[in-house]
Design a protein around this motif. Structure first.
Motif, PDB file in Angstrom:
ATOM      1  N   MET A 163     -41.159  24.490  19.014  1.00  0.00           N
ATOM      2  CA  MET A 163     -40.049  24.931  18.177  1.00  0.00           C
ATOM      3  C   MET A 163     -38.729  24.395  18.743  1.00  0.00           C
ATOM      4  SD  MET A 163     -39.062  28.807  17.088  1.00  0.00           S
ATOM      5  CE  MET A 163     -38.165  29.185  18.577  1.00  0.00           C
ATOM      6  N   THR A 164     -37.926  23.824  17.889  1.00  0.00           N
ATOM      7  CA  THR A 164     -36.641  23.303  18.342  1.00  0.00           C
ATOM      8  C   THR A 164     -35.604  24.428  18.380  1.00  0.00           C
ATOM      9  OG1 THR A 164     -37.165  21.214  17.307  1.00  0.00           O
ATOM     10  CG2 THR A 164     -34.863  21.572  17.867  1.00  0.00           C
ATOM     11  N   THR A 165     -34.956  24.557  19.547  1.00  0.00           N
ATOM     12  CA  THR A 165     -33.926  25.586  19.685  1.00  0.00           C
ATOM     13  C   THR A 165     -32.556  24.939  19.583  1.00  0.00           C
ATOM     14  OG1 THR A 165     -35.362  26.834  21.124  1.00  0.00           O
ATOM     15  CG2 THR A 165     -33.030  27.417  21.173  1.00  0.00           C
ATOM     16  N   VAL A 166     -31.751  25.472  18.700  1.00  0.00           N
ATOM     17  CA  VAL A 166     -30.425  24.919  18.487  1.00  0.00           C
ATOM     18  C   VAL A 166     -29.391  25.932  18.974  1.00  0.00           C
ATOM     19  CG1 VAL A 166     -28.784  24.288  16.682  1.00  0.00           C
ATOM     20  CG2 VAL A 166     -31.138  23.504  16.543  1.00  0.00           C
ATOM     21  N   ILE A 167     -28.410  25.428  19.704  1.00  0.00           N
ATOM     22  CA  ILE A 167     -27.299  26.293  20.114  1.00  0.00           C
ATOM     23  C   ILE A 167     -26.079  25.852  19.324  1.00  0.00           C
ATOM     24  CG2 ILE A 167     -25.847  27.037  22.039  1.00  0.00           C
ATOM     25  CD1 ILE A 167     -28.232  26.239  23.854  1.00  0.00           C
ATOM     26  N   CYS A 168     -25.494  26.754  18.602  1.00  0.00           N
ATOM     27  CA  CYS A 168     -24.311  26.395  17.808  1.00  0.00           C
ATOM     28  C   CYS A 168     -23.205  25.933  18.762  1.00  0.00           C
ATOM     29  CB  CYS A 168     -23.843  27.601  16.994  1.00  0.00           C
ATOM     30  SG  CYS A 168     -22.229  27.306  16.231  1.00  0.00           S
ATOM     31  N   PRO A 169     -22.640  24.723  18.532  1.00  0.00           N
ATOM     32  CA  PRO A 169     -21.608  24.232  19.455  1.00  0.00           C
ATOM     33  C   PRO A 169     -20.264  24.905  19.238  1.00  0.00           C
ATOM     34  CG  PRO A 169     -21.940  22.634  17.710  1.00  0.00           C
ATOM     35  CD  PRO A 169     -22.939  23.744  17.465  1.00  0.00           C
ATOM     36  N   TYR A 170     -20.166  25.768  18.240  1.00  0.00           N
ATOM     37  CA  TYR A 170     -18.889  26.436  17.965  1.00  0.00           C
ATOM     38  C   TYR A 170     -18.879  27.878  18.464  1.00  0.00           C
ATOM     39  CZ  TYR A 170     -18.627  22.265  15.181  1.00  0.00           C
ATOM     40  OH  TYR A 170     -18.649  20.949  14.800  1.00  0.00           O
ATOM     41  N   CYS A 171     -19.964  28.624  18.206  1.00  0.00           N
ATOM     42  CA  CYS A 171     -19.977  30.020  18.665  1.00  0.00           C
ATOM     43  C   CYS A 171     -21.053  30.260  19.727  1.00  0.00           C
ATOM     44  CB  CYS A 171     -20.178  30.977  17.489  1.00  0.00           C
ATOM     45  SG  CYS A 171     -21.874  31.028  16.880  1.00  0.00           S
ATOM     46  N   PHE A 172     -21.881  29.237  19.976  1.00  0.00           N
ATOM     47  CA  PHE A 172     -22.912  29.267  21.021  1.00  0.00           C
ATOM     48  C   PHE A 172     -24.034  30.257  20.754  1.00  0.00           C
ATOM     49  CE2 PHE A 172     -18.921  27.797  22.818  1.00  0.00           C
ATOM     50  CZ  PHE A 172     -19.296  26.489  23.028  1.00  0.00           C
ATOM     51  N   ALA A 173     -24.203  30.659  19.495  1.00  0.00           N
ATOM     52  CA  ALA A 173     -25.375  31.474  19.138  1.00  0.00           C
ATOM     53  C   ALA A 173     -26.606  30.558  19.213  1.00  0.00           C
ATOM     54  CB  ALA A 173     -25.209  32.035  17.741  1.00  0.00           C
ATOM     55  N   ARG A 174     -27.717  31.125  19.647  1.00  0.00           N
ATOM     56  CA  ARG A 174     -28.951  30.364  19.820  1.00  0.00           C
ATOM     57  C   ARG A 174     -29.911  30.743  18.703  1.00  0.00           C
ATOM     58  NH1 ARG A 174     -31.180  28.447  24.972  1.00  0.00           N
ATOM     59  NH2 ARG A 174     -29.187  28.953  25.925  1.00  0.00           N
ATOM     60  N   SER A 175     -30.540  29.760  18.061  1.00  0.00           N
ATOM     61  CA  SER A 175     -31.522  30.121  17.036  1.00  0.00           C
ATOM     62  C   SER A 175     -32.543  29.002  16.880  1.00  0.00           C
ATOM     63  CB  SER A 175     -30.831  30.379  15.694  1.00  0.00           C
ATOM     64  OG  SER A 175     -30.021  29.282  15.368  1.00  0.00           O
ATOM     65  N   SER A 176     -33.620  29.290  16.157  1.00  0.00           N
ATOM     66  CA  SER A 176     -34.596  28.236  15.919  1.00  0.00           C
ATOM     67  C   SER A 176     -34.054  27.360  14.786  1.00  0.00           C
ATOM     68  CB  SER A 176     -35.953  28.826  15.541  1.00  0.00           C
ATOM     69  OG  SER A 176     -35.956  29.123  14.168  1.00  0.00           O
ATOM     70  N   ALA A 177     -34.268  26.044  14.916  1.00  0.00           N
ATOM     71  CA  ALA A 177     -33.725  25.114  13.919  1.00  0.00           C
ATOM     72  C   ALA A 177     -34.230  25.473  12.529  1.00  0.00           C
ATOM     73  CB  ALA A 177     -34.097  23.685  14.288  1.00  0.00           C
ATOM     74  N   ALA A 178     -35.488  25.891  12.458  1.00  0.00           N
ATOM     75  CA  ALA A 178     -36.099  26.159  11.157  1.00  0.00           C
ATOM     76  C   ALA A 178     -35.420  27.307  10.416  1.00  0.00           C
ATOM     77  CB  ALA A 178     -37.581  26.459  11.351  1.00  0.00           C
ATOM     78  N   GLY A 179     -34.833  28.236  11.172  1.00  0.00           N
ATOM     79  CA  GLY A 179     -34.262  29.421  10.525  1.00  0.00           C
ATOM     80  C   GLY A 179     -32.814  29.259  10.084  1.00  0.00           C
ATOM     81  N   LEU A 180     -32.205  28.084  10.334  1.00  0.00           N
ATOM     82  CA  LEU A 180     -30.785  27.935  10.009  1.00  0.00           C
ATOM     83  C   LEU A 180     -30.546  27.933   8.501  1.00  0.00           C
ATOM     84  CD1 LEU A 180     -29.866  25.062  12.496  1.00  0.00           C
ATOM     85  CD2 LEU A 180     -29.042  27.426  12.614  1.00  0.00           C
ATOM     86  N   PRO A 181     -29.516  28.617   8.024  1.00  0.00           N
ATOM     87  CA  PRO A 181     -29.203  28.581   6.593  1.00  0.00           C
ATOM     88  C   PRO A 181     -28.659  27.212   6.162  1.00  0.00           C
ATOM     89  CG  PRO A 181     -27.965  30.327   7.743  1.00  0.00           C
ATOM     90  CD  PRO A 181     -28.625  29.482   8.781  1.00  0.00           C
ATOM     91  N   TYR A 182     -28.510  27.053   4.850  1.00  0.00           N
ATOM     92  CA  TYR A 182     -27.985  25.816   4.254  1.00  0.00           C
ATOM     93  C   TYR A 182     -26.684  26.114   3.527  1.00  0.00           C
ATOM     94  CZ  TYR A 182     -32.621  23.739   4.878  1.00  0.00           C
ATOM     95  OH  TYR A 182     -33.781  23.241   5.403  1.00  0.00           O
ATOM     96  N   ARG A 183     -25.891  25.040   3.286  1.00  0.00           N
ATOM     97  CA  ARG A 183     -24.720  25.193   2.438  1.00  0.00           C
ATOM     98  C   ARG A 183     -24.875  24.289   1.216  1.00  0.00           C
ATOM     99  NH1 ARG A 183     -19.963  27.392   3.434  1.00  0.00           N
ATOM    100  NH2 ARG A 183     -19.945  27.123   5.685  1.00  0.00           N
ATOM    101  N   CYS A 184     -24.640  24.867   0.032  1.00  0.00           N
ATOM    102  CA  CYS A 184     -24.720  24.089  -1.205  1.00  0.00           C
ATOM    103  C   CYS A 184     -23.537  23.121  -1.270  1.00  0.00           C
ATOM    104  CB  CYS A 184     -24.704  25.030  -2.400  1.00  0.00           C
ATOM    105  SG  CYS A 184     -24.617  24.138  -3.968  1.00  0.00           S
ATOM    106  N   LEU A 185     -23.804  21.892  -1.717  1.00  0.00           N
ATOM    107  CA  LEU A 185     -22.751  20.862  -1.764  1.00  0.00           C
ATOM    108  C   LEU A 185     -21.906  20.935  -3.041  1.00  0.00           C
ATOM    109  CD1 LEU A 185     -24.917  17.901  -0.439  1.00  0.00           C
ATOM    110  CD2 LEU A 185     -23.125  19.113   0.801  1.00  0.00           C
ATOM    111  N   MET A 186     -22.285  21.784  -3.960  1.00  0.00           N
ATOM    112  CA  MET A 186     -21.545  21.993  -5.220  1.00  0.00           C
ATOM    113  C   MET A 186     -21.410  20.700  -6.020  1.00  0.00           C
ATOM    114  SD  MET A 186     -18.534  24.631  -4.047  1.00  0.00           S
ATOM    115  CE  MET A 186     -17.717  23.540  -2.908  1.00  0.00           C
ATOM    116  N   ILE A 187     -22.485  19.946  -6.108  1.00  0.00           N
ATOM    117  CA  ILE A 187     -22.421  18.730  -6.921  1.00  0.00           C
ATOM    118  C   ILE A 187     -23.317  18.895  -8.153  1.00  0.00           C
ATOM    119  CG2 ILE A 187     -21.730  17.000  -5.193  1.00  0.00           C
ATOM    120  CD1 ILE A 187     -24.689  16.512  -4.646  1.00  0.00           C
ATOM    121  N   ALA A 188     -22.984  18.129  -9.195  1.00  0.00           N
ATOM    122  CA  ALA A 188     -23.770  18.215 -10.424  1.00  0.00           C
ATOM    123  C   ALA A 188     -25.105  17.507 -10.218  1.00  0.00           C
ATOM    124  CB  ALA A 188     -22.994  17.572 -11.571  1.00  0.00           C
TER     125      ALA A 188
END
Ligand SMILES: Nc1nc2c(ncn2[C@@H]2O[C@H](COP(=O)(O)OP(=O)(O)OP(=O)(O)O)[C@@H](O)[C@H]2O)c(=O)[nH]1
Ligand SMILES: [Zn+2]
Ligand SMILES: [Zn+2]
Length: 415
Positions: free
Chosen positions: A1-26
């Motif tokens: 499992m890949t562990t990602v540490i947020c470089p901004y707030c340093f929270a640690r989580s599994s890469a698979a569990g990260l949320p997504y952001r919609c790009l708002m494109i048609a």
């Protein structure tokens, strides 16, 4: 499992569990309207009150629904996801804790956080810019390694710093006051060869450099962001400006180089504050010493030439023969600096470090290779940066984590 540490707030989580952001494109297959912006209060709160209300409106954040396939095959969680609102695919991942957008390739490998700490004008900006350049050239070649800046912020900063230092031959702070420090982390993807029984390939690691101004460590403001960052760090590089040590200042021949810098927070104080912060955040280990490896690097060694023996190991970079780190070479540098420090400050800094840190090594480096010209102290020496040993602290920290092979003349190669 890949562990990602947020470089901004340093929270640690599994890469698979990260949320997504919609790009708002048609272009949704369902022919629906594109998503509109939504208030991202999580992100706005993290960024603080300076964010105007209009900037709080951003693409909706969503999590990928868990499916039986994704439970069996975690890799299925790594790729793009379809926004449930508009049906358009997005690849943008955000941190689950602070909703900062992560660079596109950030989540594909484990992250290693390298904390860079040093007093004002100890040479942090120059050092990082030159280090990045060396890792992509001489050192990269020796280790068959490559380093790529991730995300627009880091790419832009690298470009500007390289133009200043290597083309315009200007030192960072002379040209852009904003470049004095970097408040945003610098993100890189380091690729190293993987030599295992299962064949060869590449091993990628995310490197996050974060600059903590040493003099801020004792202040109340530092408590929040710095300490989260420091306690997430896999290794610390503490830059020590030898020109801050009284006896070095006294011994240097006058009139040869640029004027001596103003006296800042003593390195011993910074080391003590650093250890206090780390202990307060649970990084204290056996006998109260901090367990995080610390590379203590004396910078600007070009200025020390008059005080060094002509055969000093500090006067030449290591050759890195065979793409390995030479442990004897590291020890020679460590011992040389330890004996100089015993002389320069009666060993006070070293005693402090030994009391506070369980894993410690001394390094000596020069980003420029020569002092800035006496008549133009804001310039890089005419010949451009000719760095000495800038890579040593980082390579040692990587080797401590098993990312680089090490040789020892007595024992022969080992991993
Ligand atoms: N002799 C010598 N001087 C250096 C070297 N690197 C930096 N300096 C000097 O140190 C000064 C500060 O360097 P910076 O890289 O801006 O230091 P910094 O720690 O980022 O500074 P702040 O952001 O102000 O805290 C430069 O203007 C140079 O005069 C070096 O390798 N050799
Ligand atoms: Zn975050
Ligand atoms: Zn959408």
């Amino acid at each position: 499992m890949t562990t990602v540490i947020c470089p901004y707030c340093f929270a640690r989580s599994s890469a698979a569990g990260l949320p997504y952001r919609c790009l708002m494109i048609a272009g949704g297959v369902r022919g629906s309207q594109p998503c509109g912006p939504e208030r991202d209060d999580v992100w706005a709160e993290f960024m603080g009150p300076s964010i105007p209300p209009s900037a709080r409106m951003r693409g909706p954040v969503f999590t990928r629904p868990r499916s039986p396939v994704s439970r069996l095959r975690p890799a299925a969680n790594a790729g793009p996801a379809v926004c449930p609102g508009c049906g358009v695919t997005t690849t943008v991942r955000v941190c689950g804790s602070c909703h900062s957008d992560l660079p596109s390739d950030y989540c594909e490998q484990d992250s290693r956080i390298i904390a860079l700490v040093g007093a004002k004008a100890s040479g942090k900006s120059t050092y990082v810019a030159v280090l990045v350049n060396e890792l992509n050239r001489r050192v990269g070649q020796a280790f068959d390694a490559s380093l790529a800046a991730m995300g627009q912020g880091t790419q832009q900063r690298d470009k500007e710093m390289a133009q200043d230092l290597y083309e315009r031959l200007r030192l960072p702070d002379a040209t852009r006051p904003a470049a004095l420090g970097f408040n945003d982390p610098l993100l890189y993807r380091l690729s190293l060869p993987r030599r295992g029984r299962l064949g060869t390939g590449s091993r990628h690691t995310t490197l996050v450099f974060f600059d903590a101004a040493g003099e801020d460590l004792a202040g109340a403001d530092a408590v929040d962001r710095y300490t989260r960052y420091l306690s997430a760090a896999d290794g610390i590089i503490l830059l020590v400006d030898p020109l801050q040590l009284g006896s070095v200042r006294d011994r240097l021949p006058l009139g040869d180089g640029p004027p001596l810098p103003a006296v800042e927070t003593p390195p011993q104080q910074i080391a003590a504050d650093l250890a206090t912060q780390l202990r307060a955040h649970g990084r204290g280990g056996s006998r109260g010493r901090v367990g995080t490896p610390i590379a203590v690097a004396v910078t600007k060694t070009d200025m020390l030439r008059p005080l060094l023996d002509p055969h000093s190991p500090l006067l030449n970079s290591a050759t890195h023969d065979g793409g390995t780190l030479d442990e004897d070479d590291r020890l020679a540098v460590h011992e040389e600096l330890r004996s100089h420090l015993a002389d320069w400050d009666s060993g006070a800094l070293y005693r402090q470090l030994e009391r506070d840190f369980a894993e410690l090594s001394l390094f000596g480096l020069s980003a420029l290779g020569a002092p800035p010209p006496a008549d133009a102290p804001a310039d890089v020496p005419k010949s451009g940066p000719q760095p000495l040993r800038v890579e040593d602290p980082l390579l040692w920290l990587l080797a401590r984590r098993g990312l680089l092979p090490v040789t020892n003349a007595r024992k022969g190669p080992s991993r």
